[in-house]
Design an enzyme around this catalytic site. Structure first.
Site, PDB file in Angstrom:
ATOM      1  N   ALA A   1     -36.900  19.034 -21.763  1.00  0.00           N
ATOM      2  CA  ALA A   1     -35.853  18.812 -20.771  1.00  0.00           C
ATOM      3  C   ALA A   1     -34.800  17.897 -21.387  1.00  0.00           C
ATOM      4  O   ALA A   1     -35.096  17.142 -22.318  1.00  0.00           O
ATOM      5  CB  ALA A   1     -36.464  18.145 -19.547  1.00  0.00           C
TER       6      ALA A   1
ATOM      7  N   GLU B   1     -44.130  13.951 -23.336  1.00  0.00           N
ATOM      8  CA  GLU B   1     -43.502  13.231 -22.215  1.00  0.00           C
ATOM      9  C   GLU B   1     -43.996  11.798 -22.079  1.00  0.00           C
ATOM     10  O   GLU B   1     -43.245  10.891 -21.717  1.00  0.00           O
ATOM     11  CB  GLU B   1     -43.757  13.972 -20.898  1.00  0.00           C
TER      12      GLU B   1
ATOM     13  N   GLU C   1     -43.519  24.008 -21.801  1.00  0.00           N
ATOM     14  CA  GLU C   1     -43.805  24.489 -20.443  1.00  0.00           C
ATOM     15  C   GLU C   1     -43.122  25.829 -20.186  1.00  0.00           C
ATOM     16  O   GLU C   1     -43.677  26.713 -19.538  1.00  0.00           O
ATOM     17  CB  GLU C   1     -43.385  23.419 -19.428  1.00  0.00           C
TER      18      GLU C   1
ATOM     19  N   GLY D   1     -40.737  20.209 -21.812  1.00  0.00           N
ATOM     20  CA  GLY D   1     -40.311  21.355 -21.021  1.00  0.00           C
ATOM     21  C   GLY D   1     -40.227  22.623 -21.856  1.00  0.00           C
ATOM     22  O   GLY D   1     -40.384  23.739 -21.330  1.00  0.00           O
TER      23      GLY D   1
HETATM   24  C1  3H9 Z   1     -39.537  16.862 -20.720  1.00  0.00           C
HETATM   25  O1  3H9 Z   1     -39.416  17.866 -21.357  1.00  0.00           O
HETATM   26  C2  3H9 Z   1     -40.046  16.827 -19.320  1.00  0.00           C
HETATM   27  C3  3H9 Z   1     -40.617  18.126 -18.905  1.00  0.00           C
HETATM   28  O2  3H9 Z   1     -41.985  18.015 -18.643  1.00  0.00           O
HETATM   29  C4  3H9 Z   1     -39.889  18.792 -17.769  1.00  0.00           C
HETATM   30  C5  3H9 Z   1     -39.634  18.031 -16.550  1.00  0.00           C
HETATM   31  C6  3H9 Z   1     -38.966  18.813 -15.439  1.00  0.00           C
HETATM   32  N1  3H9 Z   1     -32.865  15.611 -24.558  1.00  0.00           N
HETATM   33  O3  3H9 Z   1     -34.415  13.163 -32.872  1.00  0.00           O
HETATM   34  P1  3H9 Z   1     -33.187  13.710 -33.529  1.00  0.00           P
HETATM   35  C7  3H9 Z   1     -30.933  14.558 -29.198  1.00  0.00           C
HETATM   36  S1  3H9 Z   1     -39.132  15.353 -21.405  1.00  0.00           S
HETATM   37  C8  3H9 Z   1     -31.645  15.155 -24.899  1.00  0.00           C
HETATM   38  O4  3H9 Z   1     -32.321  12.766 -34.250  1.00  0.00           O
HETATM   39  P2  3H9 Z   1     -34.807  15.224 -35.356  1.00  0.00           P
HETATM   40  C9  3H9 Z   1     -31.078  13.196 -29.874  1.00  0.00           C
HETATM   41  O5  3H9 Z   1     -30.748  12.163 -28.989  1.00  0.00           O
HETATM   42  C10 3H9 Z   1     -38.623  15.747 -23.050  1.00  0.00           C
HETATM   43  N2  3H9 Z   1     -31.284  14.905 -26.170  1.00  0.00           N
HETATM   44  O6  3H9 Z   1     -33.520  14.958 -34.461  1.00  0.00           O
HETATM   45  C11 3H9 Z   1     -30.098  13.341 -31.024  1.00  0.00           C
HETATM   46  O7  3H9 Z   1     -28.799  13.123 -30.493  1.00  0.00           O
HETATM   47  P3  3H9 Z   1     -27.653  12.447 -31.404  1.00  0.00           P
HETATM   48  C12 3H9 Z   1     -39.771  16.020 -23.936  1.00  0.00           C
HETATM   49  C13 3H9 Z   1     -32.196  15.113 -27.130  1.00  0.00           C
HETATM   50  O8  3H9 Z   1     -34.544  16.474 -36.068  1.00  0.00           O
HETATM   51  C14 3H9 Z   1     -30.213  14.810 -31.414  1.00  0.00           C
HETATM   52  O9  3H9 Z   1     -30.773  15.467 -30.272  1.00  0.00           O
HETATM   53  N3  3H9 Z   1     -39.328  16.219 -25.283  1.00  0.00           N
HETATM   54  C15 3H9 Z   1     -33.471  15.576 -26.833  1.00  0.00           C
HETATM   55  O10 3H9 Z   1     -35.180  13.990 -36.111  1.00  0.00           O
HETATM   56  C16 3H9 Z   1     -31.106  15.055 -32.609  1.00  0.00           C
HETATM   57  O11 3H9 Z   1     -32.379  14.439 -32.364  1.00  0.00           O
HETATM   58  C17 3H9 Z   1     -39.259  15.228 -26.199  1.00  0.00           C
HETATM   59  O12 3H9 Z   1     -39.620  14.105 -25.909  1.00  0.00           O
HETATM   60  C18 3H9 Z   1     -33.802  15.840 -25.494  1.00  0.00           C
HETATM   61  N4  3H9 Z   1     -35.004  16.319 -25.110  1.00  0.00           N
HETATM   62  O13 3H9 Z   1     -36.003  15.452 -34.310  1.00  0.00           O
HETATM   63  C19 3H9 Z   1     -38.754  15.583 -27.546  1.00  0.00           C
HETATM   64  N5  3H9 Z   1     -34.174  15.677 -27.991  1.00  0.00           N
HETATM   65  O14 3H9 Z   1     -27.513  13.339 -32.590  1.00  0.00           O
HETATM   66  C20 3H9 Z   1     -37.636  14.668 -27.947  1.00  0.00           C
HETATM   67  C21 3H9 Z   1     -33.340  15.308 -28.965  1.00  0.00           C
HETATM   68  O15 3H9 Z   1     -26.500  12.358 -30.499  1.00  0.00           O
HETATM   69  N6  3H9 Z   1     -37.034  15.011 -29.195  1.00  0.00           N
HETATM   70  N7  3H9 Z   1     -32.148  14.954 -28.460  1.00  0.00           N
HETATM   71  O16 3H9 Z   1     -28.217  11.074 -31.774  1.00  0.00           O
HETATM   72  C22 3H9 Z   1     -37.610  14.805 -30.401  1.00  0.00           C
HETATM   73  O17 3H9 Z   1     -38.772  14.411 -30.491  1.00  0.00           O
HETATM   74  C23 3H9 Z   1     -36.790  15.057 -31.632  1.00  0.00           C
HETATM   75  O18 3H9 Z   1     -35.448  15.021 -31.245  1.00  0.00           O
HETATM   76  C24 3H9 Z   1     -37.071  16.399 -32.359  1.00  0.00           C
HETATM   77  C25 3H9 Z   1     -36.007  16.569 -33.491  1.00  0.00           C
HETATM   78  C26 3H9 Z   1     -38.477  16.349 -32.978  1.00  0.00           C
HETATM   79  C27 3H9 Z   1     -36.973  17.550 -31.418  1.00  0.00           C
END
Ligand code: 3H9
Length: 713
Positions: free
Chosen positions: A63, A132, A112, A109
């Site tokens: 999400a 999450e 999911e 998400g």
């Molecule tokens: C969820 O899903 C809840 C559900 O159960 C549904 C509920 C209804 N959202 O980390 P990076 C941005 S909760 C918004 O540097 P990498 C990040 O801020 C979510 N933005 O890249 C960055 O922005 P900027 C569960 C996001 O290659 C840019 O993307 N999911 C999100 O080192 C690049 O990110 C997670 O917790 C997001 N979800 O790593 C996963 N994700 O360039 C969270 C990233 O402006 N994400 N951004 O600074 C990660 O773990 C890593 O970003 C990922 C890539 C491994 C995907």
């Protein structure tokens, strides 16, 4: 604007591509787009099956985390999640086979959504997970109900409570993924979908029956997980909420379980824990952005490195390079010191090996990357030198003068000094543009923080190369200014001042440590000193005294110096603030001597000792940190309040669920923090003075985070 969701027909399969860079996060428009595209495919006579795939580097990273900020109340969350759950059911109800094609990550998400498809195929490097909990929430779109049905309750509980992603082969073996696609993912997924369409095969995850023995096993796994979390996740809400949701689903079935999940998600998403963890998620990514260092600033490649000084810090720094596969020269002045340093490095690797985290071959291969030396031979080949000699200005300046001569002009010259003026080293080196601080935290091979200290003349490309290097060394690099103690130790001086004074006033070492560990720190101030070495702090204090300075204004307790004079340096000498079984042992007991020393110090300062409440200990210490943090920020030695939070979370284990000292101050409320500073000034003396920024923010009704209200929950 490019389309968020693309629709195309390929070989009678509708291919729905999510294109929401950089990570295909599920913004409201993406959710709606997926819903509409699946409905379109079901009505499309050209399509027999549907493939859902991500553009760019990943399937869906979850999400959109920013969207959670609009959920101000539990009811907001309940309303929104109702729509999400219904949407995922519509996906599952698709009459045509629906296949998720996963590359990169299917997280939160994203997973999911994938589980609401009938089938999942993945590239072999893909990862799936429910992270999450790391954001203080639980899977809120059916993850706690669908994942146990696919992977079994035990693995689902592990994935949802540790938040770690699982690689595709393991996910395939566990039943989360149906097929690994070796070649082109899109064509593989289309072929897979066609085959399912030919057999008219669909499968709803929510309808997978959980046999009675699996329910029993799952409930046992819930009980076990709760017991384990009681030790590892004390004081946190989300990990326990995960177990509650999974357990409820096992006991009451998918539909009721989903309702319970939505309620628990709603409780979590508005909690301070979640706000703090979401804040840190973005702060950690912001930290790499330096306002006057553009993104396209050239960065150098670090192919070879050198470290001068093979003591505890130098050895740990050399290990960081070796762990990242970078060959490193490790220099000492004599063979005996070098041998001691190498022996410690070997011992550290052997401890890791004994825990099963490294094989003997890996240990040898890694150690072989560290070349011990007593000369500067080979320094003309390295791209970076890190100086890690004793914290002594003259010695460090002499070292910089030497390394300035023996290295190439483009070589980066970094100092691991924890307090001293980087600009003095820069001058001594003759190449100030190449000089900066690389301040590691003890143990240097373990702690994730790297303070990157910007000198007056440090070249921008030296900063951007350092930030890139930090990532490679598996550290979080934070660029800070060149003030005394930089950010971490400058603020720590106030933290320690209060800890010492509270002891003199009547609190005990054990009580102060307990209050801080209950708050969530891995170790309290006294336990930390015993690990780091009481001698280290004492030497710095003595040096400062010799130049007429002190680390923090206000009374300086004599107790730490008395311990130093007695040779009680902490764990390494078997005695410090605590007594230990033997030198080097971690088994500690309290020592009545400390009470006696505190009494004597209190008498000398005319303090009548009193019982000190736990609340006062926490308030004094966290107020001291926030007040000095406000000064650091105002004086421009940290770029953002979030940078300070990251420094404390990664450098000292400040509890993540509090968001760091600055975020925590916002949750307490800056008016309260300010009134405490004033109260302490009245009670203890003028050395307590409100930071000008703190006063300004309170006047403006703001917090350190301007969007955040001055008081959060
Ligand atoms: C969820 O899903 C809840 C559900 O159960 C549904 C509920 C209804 N959202 O980390 P990076 C941005 S909760 C918004 O540097 P990498 C990040 O801020 C979510 N933005 O890249 C960055 O922005 P900027 C569960 C996001 O290659 C840019 O993307 N999911 C999100 O080192 C690049 O990110 C997670 O917790 C997001 N979800 O790593 C996963 N994700 O360039 C969270 C990233 O402006 N994400 N951004 O600074 C990660 O773990 C890593 O970003 C990922 C890539 C491994 C995907």
């Amino acid at each position: 604007m490019p389309e968020l969701i693309r629709y195309a027909i390929s070989d009678r399969v509708a291919v729905i591509t999510i294109d929401n860079p950089p990570v295909n996060a599920l913004s409201p428009a993406v959710w709606t787009g997926i819903d509409e595209a699946i409905a379109r495919a079901n009505a499309d006579p050209q399509a027999d099956a549907i493939v859902l795939i991500g553009a760019g580097s990943t399937f869906i990273a979850g999400a959109d985390i920013k969207v959670f900020d609009v959920l101000k109340t539990r009811d907001d969350s309940m309303k929104r999640s109702d729509g999400t759950h219904a949407l995922l059911r519509r996906m599952e109800d698709s009459a045509k086979p629906l296949v998720a094609a996963i590359h990169g990550n299917a997280l939160g998400g994203g997973m999911e959504v994938a589980m609401s498809c009938h089938f999942r195929v993945a590239g072999k490097d893909a990862k799936v997970g429910q992270p999450e909990v790391l954001l203080g929430i639980i899977p809120g779109a059916g993850g706690t109900q669908r994942l146990p049905r696919l992977a079994g309750a035990e693995l689902a509980l592990t994935m949802c409570t540790d938040g770690k992603p699982v690689a595709a082969p393991k996910a395939r073996a566990a039943g989360m993924i149906d097929e690994i696609i070796e070649g082109d993912l899109s064509s593989g997924a289309i072929a897979f979908a066609k085959a399912k369409a030919a057999k008219k095969e669909t499968r709803k995850t929510r309808d997978i029956a959980v046999p009675a023995d699996a329910v029993k096993g799952g409930l046992d796994a819930c009980a076990k997980m709760r017991a384990s979390l009681a030790k590892t996740a004390r004081g946190m809400r989300a990990p326990f909420a995960v177990v509650d949701a999974v357990e409820f689903g096992l006991q009451n079935g998918f539909d009721k379980g989903s309702v319970r999940e939505r309620e628990l998600f709603a409780d979590c998403v508005v909690s301070t824990e979640s706000k703090a963890l979401r804040h840190l998620f973005f702060a950690e990514r912001e930290v790499a952005k330096i306002p006057d260092v553009p993104k396209d600033t050239p960065t150098g490649d670090i192919r070879r490195a050198a470290v001068v000084g093979a003591g505890t810090m130098g050895g740990g720094i050399a290990m960081n390079y070796a762990n990242a596969g970078i060959p490193v020269l490790l220099k000492e002045i004599d063979q005996a010191a070098l041998d001691r340093g190498m022996a410690t490095i070997r011992k550290n690797y052997e401890v890791t090996m004994s825990k099963g985290k490294l094989t003997p071959e890996q240990v040898e291969k890694t150690i072989a990357l560290i070349t011990p030396t007593t000369s500067y031979d080979g320094f003309d080949q390295v791209d970076i030198v890190t100086e890690a000699v004793f914290e002594n200005m003259d010695l460090k300046k002499a070292t910089f003068a030497e390394i300035g001569k023996v290295t190439r002009p483009d070589c980066i010259l970094a100092s691991n000094s924890s307090t001293l003026d980087i600009d003095e080293f820069a001058r001594a080196s003759g190449r100030p543009a190449q000089v900066l601080g690389h301040h590691y935290f003890s143990p240097a091979n373990v702690m994730k923080l790297l303070e990157i200290v910007r000198g007056r003349d440090t070249d921008k490309s030296v900063l951007s190369t350092s930030l890139k290097l930090a990532k490679r060394l598996n550290k979080v690099g934070v660029v800070v200014g060149n003030c005394f103690g930089f950010v971490a130790n400058r603020m720590l001086a106030y933290y320690m001042r209060e800890a010492y004074l509270l002891l003199e006033e009547g609190a005990s070492v054990e009580q102060i440590d307990r209050v801080l560990t209950t708050f969530g720190l891995p170790v309290g101030p006294y336990g930390m000193q015993d690990i780091a070495g009481i001698d280290v702090g004492a030497r710095i204090r003595h040096y400062l005294k010799s130049i007429g300075k002190s680390r923090a204004e206000g009374p300086q307790s004599e107790v730490p110096d008395r311990l130093y004079e007695m040779g009680r340096y902490g764990q390494k000498t078997g005695a410090g603030w605590y007594k230990y079984d033997a030198p080097g042992s971690r088994n500690r007991t309290s020592d009545p001597l400390i009470e006696q020393l505190a009494e004597e110090a209190a008498t000398k300062r005319g303090i009548k000792r009193r019982p000190v409440a736990d609340d006062e200990i926490l308030a004094r210490i966290t107020t001291a940190l926030a007040n000095e943090g406000a000064r650091v920020l105002d004086e421009g030695f940290a770029t953002r309040a979030g940078d300070i939070d990251i420094v404390y979370v990664y450098g000292f284990g400040f509890p993540r669920q509090s968001g760091g000292p600055m975020f925590y101050a916002d949750t307490v409320g800056l008016p309260t923090v300010l009134s405490r500073v004033k109260e302490y000034r009245d009670r203890f003396g003028d050395y307590w003075q409100p930071a000008p920024l703190l006063e300004r923010l309170v006047k403006e009704g703001r917090g350190f985070y301007s969007e955040a209200p001055a008081t959060v929950g």
